[in-house]
Design a protein around this motif. Structure first.
Motif, PDB file in Angstrom:
ATOM      1  N   ALA A 152     -13.981  -2.974   1.505  1.00  0.00           N
ATOM      2  CA  ALA A 152     -14.349  -1.562   1.656  1.00  0.00           C
ATOM      3  C   ALA A 152     -13.555  -0.843   2.726  1.00  0.00           C
ATOM      4  O   ALA A 152     -13.834   0.317   3.023  1.00  0.00           O
ATOM      5  N   GLY A 153     -12.559  -1.490   3.326  1.00  0.00           N
ATOM      6  CA  GLY A 153     -11.928  -0.907   4.498  1.00  0.00           C
ATOM      7  C   GLY A 153     -10.594  -0.238   4.289  1.00  0.00           C
ATOM      8  O   GLY A 153     -10.049   0.334   5.235  1.00  0.00           O
ATOM      9  N   ARG A 154     -10.008  -0.267   3.077  1.00  0.00           N
ATOM     10  CA  ARG A 154      -8.652   0.264   2.901  1.00  0.00           C
ATOM     11  C   ARG A 154      -8.590   1.766   3.175  1.00  0.00           C
ATOM     12  O   ARG A 154      -7.758   2.227   3.963  1.00  0.00           O
ATOM     13  N   ALA A 155      -9.451   2.530   2.519  1.00  0.00           N
ATOM     14  CA  ALA A 155      -9.414   3.988   2.705  1.00  0.00           C
ATOM     15  C   ALA A 155      -9.743   4.358   4.147  1.00  0.00           C
ATOM     16  O   ALA A 155      -9.134   5.270   4.723  1.00  0.00           O
ATOM     17  N   ILE A 156     -10.685   3.638   4.741  1.00  0.00           N
ATOM     18  CA  ILE A 156     -11.043   3.907   6.144  1.00  0.00           C
ATOM     19  C   ILE A 156      -9.852   3.633   7.051  1.00  0.00           C
ATOM     20  O   ILE A 156      -9.584   4.385   7.997  1.00  0.00           O
ATOM     21  N   GLY A 157      -9.120   2.552   6.771  1.00  0.00           N
ATOM     22  CA  GLY A 157      -7.950   2.230   7.591  1.00  0.00           C
ATOM     23  C   GLY A 157      -6.880   3.301   7.509  1.00  0.00           C
ATOM     24  O   GLY A 157      -6.264   3.657   8.529  1.00  0.00           O
TER      25      GLY A 157
END
Length: 252
Positions: free
Chosen positions: A176-181
């Motif tokens: 779940a972290g790609r867009a947040i990164g």
């Protein structure tokens, strides 16, 4: 400034496809993007041999990365175009909406062209804009490649765990972290490049509140979160300092 524009621009032309992992599934897109963005970076100095040689080097590096991922040969560049929902009333409505949008854009260009065209040309040829744009793209996408490499060992440890609620929670947390990164590195770079490190600290605080792993995720997820965050900070800080220095501003 010429050297800074070429250096940042050609580095971005090579690193962005690597950060997006295009060299494997989209090899031709990798080379074409490198060529297109490299042409933008070298445009004001296209008449100079040094700029053309630097562009050629960037394209060759990109092609070399593609060939490394495809040692048996490049795949066929077959192109399949699929246009969904092109039949029936919905298709007619979509064609009408496209026509309306095109008309709106044409009207806007006709009415504001005399003002927008010189401004667009100045922005396109501006060395400072090119340096900061290229540095931002390197930070966002190249920083993603750095974070992926840094967190790779932890990811492997998580995937090697026996099936359990903790493993499933950790795998879900990683996915779940790609867009947040991407948003994190973009905001960090923007604030640091603007000389507002205190605002960058607020970005990290907000991420920690919204995404910090819990006990259910296990210690591996905490390590993954910490390493990925530090890699993003390093990429954004390094590129913002380099860009500010290149245009003659204090590094912080």
């Amino acid at each position: 400034m010429e050297t800074a524009r070429l250096s940042f621009g050609l580095a971005a032309a090579v690193l962005i496809p690597l950060g997006l992992a295009w060299q494997g599934p989209r090899p031709w897109r990798t080379v074409l993007f490198t060529l297109a963005y490299g042409l933008y970076a070298a445009a004001p100095y296209a008449g100079e041999d040094r700029a053309r040689i630097a562009l050629a080097v960037a394209v060759l590096v990109s092609l070399g990365c593609v060939l490394w991922k495809h040692p048996a040969g490049l795949p066929e560049p077959g192109v399949t175009v699929t246009l969904p929902l092109m039949a029936g009333r919905l298709a007619r409505a979509r064609r009408a909406s496209v026509a309306v949008l095109v008309a709106a854009v044409a009207l806007a260009v006709w009415s504001a062209g005399a003002t927008v065209a010189p401004l667009s040309k100045d922005l396109f040829l501006s060395d400072k804009v090119a340096v900061f744009l290229s540095a931002a793209l390197i930070s966002v996408f190249g920083g993603g490649a750095l974070a992926k490499a840094a967190t790779g060992p932890v990811r492997q440890e998580i995937l090697a765990l026996p099936d359990s609620p903790e493993r499933r929670a950790a795998v879900e947390f990683m996915g779940a972290g790609r867009a947040i990164g991407l948003l994190e590195r973009g905001l960090l770079f923007a604030f640091l490049a603007a000389g507002r490190p205190e605002a960058a600290a607020l970005v990290l605080a907000a991420k920690s509140l919204a995404r910090v792993p819990t006990n259910d995720h296990g210690k591996h997820a905490s390590e993954y979160f910490l390493i990925g965050t530090l890699a993003s900070v390093i990429a954004s800080l390094a590129m913002s300092m380099a860009a500010r220095s290149a245009v003659g501003l204090p590094v912080l």
